[in-house]
Design an enzyme around this catalytic site. Structure first.
Site, PDB file in Angstrom:
ATOM      1  N   GLY A  85       2.496   2.010  10.792  1.00  0.00           N
ATOM      2  CA  GLY A  85       3.382   3.162  10.605  1.00  0.00           C
ATOM      3  C   GLY A  85       4.076   3.606  11.882  1.00  0.00           C
ATOM      4  O   GLY A  85       4.674   4.677  11.923  1.00  0.00           O
ATOM      5  N   GLU A 118      -5.027  -5.491  10.706  1.00  0.00           N
ATOM      6  CA  GLU A 118      -4.036  -4.430  10.911  1.00  0.00           C
ATOM      7  C   GLU A 118      -4.315  -3.707  12.222  1.00  0.00           C
ATOM      8  O   GLU A 118      -5.142  -2.783  12.264  1.00  0.00           O
ATOM      9  CB  GLU A 118      -4.113  -3.423   9.767  1.00  0.00           C
ATOM     10  N   ASN A 168       0.859  -1.179   0.000  1.00  0.00           N
ATOM     11  CA  ASN A 168       0.000   0.000   0.000  1.00  0.00           C
ATOM     12  C   ASN A 168       0.902   1.237   0.000  1.00  0.00           C
ATOM     13  O   ASN A 168       1.507   1.564   1.018  1.00  0.00           O
ATOM     14  CB  ASN A 168      -0.881  -0.037   1.259  1.00  0.00           C
ATOM     15  N   LYS A 198       0.087   4.260  -0.213  1.00  0.00           N
ATOM     16  CA  LYS A 198      -0.560   5.428   0.415  1.00  0.00           C
ATOM     17  C   LYS A 198      -0.346   6.684  -0.444  1.00  0.00           C
ATOM     18  O   LYS A 198      -0.323   6.586  -1.662  1.00  0.00           O
ATOM     19  CB  LYS A 198      -0.043   5.616   1.846  1.00  0.00           C
ATOM     20  N   GLU A 209      -6.766   4.179   8.140  1.00  0.00           N
ATOM     21  CA  GLU A 209      -6.583   5.624   7.865  1.00  0.00           C
ATOM     22  C   GLU A 209      -7.843   6.202   7.226  1.00  0.00           C
ATOM     23  O   GLU A 209      -8.203   7.352   7.477  1.00  0.00           O
ATOM     24  CB  GLU A 209      -5.336   5.827   6.975  1.00  0.00           C
ATOM     25  N   SER A 258       3.709  -2.274  10.376  1.00  0.00           N
ATOM     26  CA  SER A 258       5.169  -2.216  10.529  1.00  0.00           C
ATOM     27  C   SER A 258       5.871  -3.528  10.172  1.00  0.00           C
ATOM     28  O   SER A 258       6.917  -3.848  10.734  1.00  0.00           O
ATOM     29  CB  SER A 258       5.538  -1.776  11.952  1.00  0.00           C
ATOM     30  N   HIS A 260      -9.380   0.576   5.153  1.00  0.00           N
ATOM     31  CA  HIS A 260      -8.100   0.836   5.820  1.00  0.00           C
ATOM     32  C   HIS A 260      -8.339   1.761   7.019  1.00  0.00           C
ATOM     33  O   HIS A 260      -9.162   2.673   6.945  1.00  0.00           O
ATOM     34  CB  HIS A 260      -7.113   1.473   4.832  1.00  0.00           C
TER      35      HIS A 260
HETATM   36  C1  PEP Z   1      -0.679  -0.154   6.221  1.00  0.00           C
HETATM   37  O1  PEP Z   1      -0.895   1.051   6.183  1.00  0.00           O
HETATM   38  O2  PEP Z   1      -1.490  -0.939   5.707  1.00  0.00           O
HETATM   39  C2  PEP Z   1       0.527  -0.605   6.888  1.00  0.00           C
HETATM   40  C3  PEP Z   1       0.594  -1.839   7.272  1.00  0.00           C
HETATM   41  O3  PEP Z   1       1.518   0.346   7.057  1.00  0.00           O
HETATM   42  P1  PEP Z   1       2.983   0.104   7.703  1.00  0.00           P
HETATM   43  O4  PEP Z   1       3.508  -1.182   7.105  1.00  0.00           O
HETATM   44  O5  PEP Z   1       3.775   1.283   7.279  1.00  0.00           O
HETATM   45  O6  PEP Z   1       2.775  -0.019   9.163  1.00  0.00           O
END
Ligand code: PEP
Length: 254
Positions: free
Chosen positions: A174, A168, A10, A12, A98, A214, A96
């Protein structure tokens, strides 16, 4: 169990046109047919260019990061499922955290997005996961159960089979703070149980469940070793071809 293994990136709101094309080119050039699906999710404006770069690869696929919940009309600045289909998108990421947090997307709104995507013939990567407060209150399983029930469990079995679930935990996205392999495994097993209770065990065992938060080459091995983790939804580490390709390799080695 023969579940589809996936590493999805992703991007973003990152990557200019040239940067995005270069990253996609590197991934497509180097990704091998190793039994793991690579999915890349660039920002909307890059979808068509990345589609051209992917061509008709049998192991690299294209995802959008979102879609609008209405089919068409006066929604300035929004992108519909049919627009995404017209540029050759294979998957849409829906729900997601976000989007849920910054754009107030509700479970009900996500139901509409899921329905439109499936009706258009696109598959869905559906994100779920709890905040830190919810985990500290030990309410994470109930929270995720509700997200799945309110957005997905109206689907018929044949529709649900086109959903990939991405677990997630928001506290790990992040932040650099990854869930422990045990925490990930426990939640993935719970999610499989929830799916089984709503559909049946055959469907639950066939559902791909990705971990996101992460995840990167330095911590993925132990996560991917867990029996209910079928790959990852990757944010930060998907922006470097080397890391993303490494994660594909690591998943394939499982
Ligand atoms: C995500 O936004 O789906 C995600 C897993 O981000 P990150 O790997 O940067 O934590």
């Amino acid at each position: 169990m023969n579940r589809t293994n996936i590493i999805a990136g992703n991007w973003k709101m990152n990557m200019t046109l040239d940067e995005g094309k270069a990253l996609a080119t590197e991934i497509v050039k180097q990704a091998t047919d190793n039994g793991v699906k690579a999915i890349i999710a660039p920002p909307y404006y890059l979808l068509e260019s990345v589609r051209q770069i992917i061509g008709n690869s049998k192991h690299v696929f294209l995802a959008a990061q979102n879609c609008h919940q209405e089919a068409a009309g006066a929604y300035t600045g929004e992108i519909s499922v049919n627009m995404l289909k017209s540029v050759g998108v294979d998957y849409i990421i829906i729900g997601h955290s976000e989007r849920r947090n910054y754009f107030d997307e509700t479970n009900k709104m996500l139901t509409k997005k899921v329905n439109l995507a499936l009706q258009a013939g696109l598959d869905v990567i559906f994100c779920c996961g709890e905040s830190l407060t919810i985990r500290e209150d030990n309410a994470h399983v109930q929270h995720v159960k509700r997200q799945l029930r309110e957005s997905l469990f109206h689907l018929y079995e044949n529709e649900f089979s086109r959903i990939v679930i991405a677990y997630e935990p928001i506290w790990a996205i992040g932040t650099g703070e990854v869930a422990t392999p045990l925490q990930a495994q426990e939640m993935h097993a719970e999610i499989r149980k929830i799916v089984s209770n709503n559909y049946d065990d055959r469907i639950a065992q066939a559902t791909t469940i990705l971990y996101g938060g992460s995840c990167k080459p330095s911590n993925a091995e132990a996560l991917f070793a867990k029996p209910d983790v079928d790959g990852g939804l990757i944010g930060g580490a998907s922006l470097k071809a080397e890391d993303f390709l490494k994660l594909l390799e690591m998943r394939a080695a499982k």
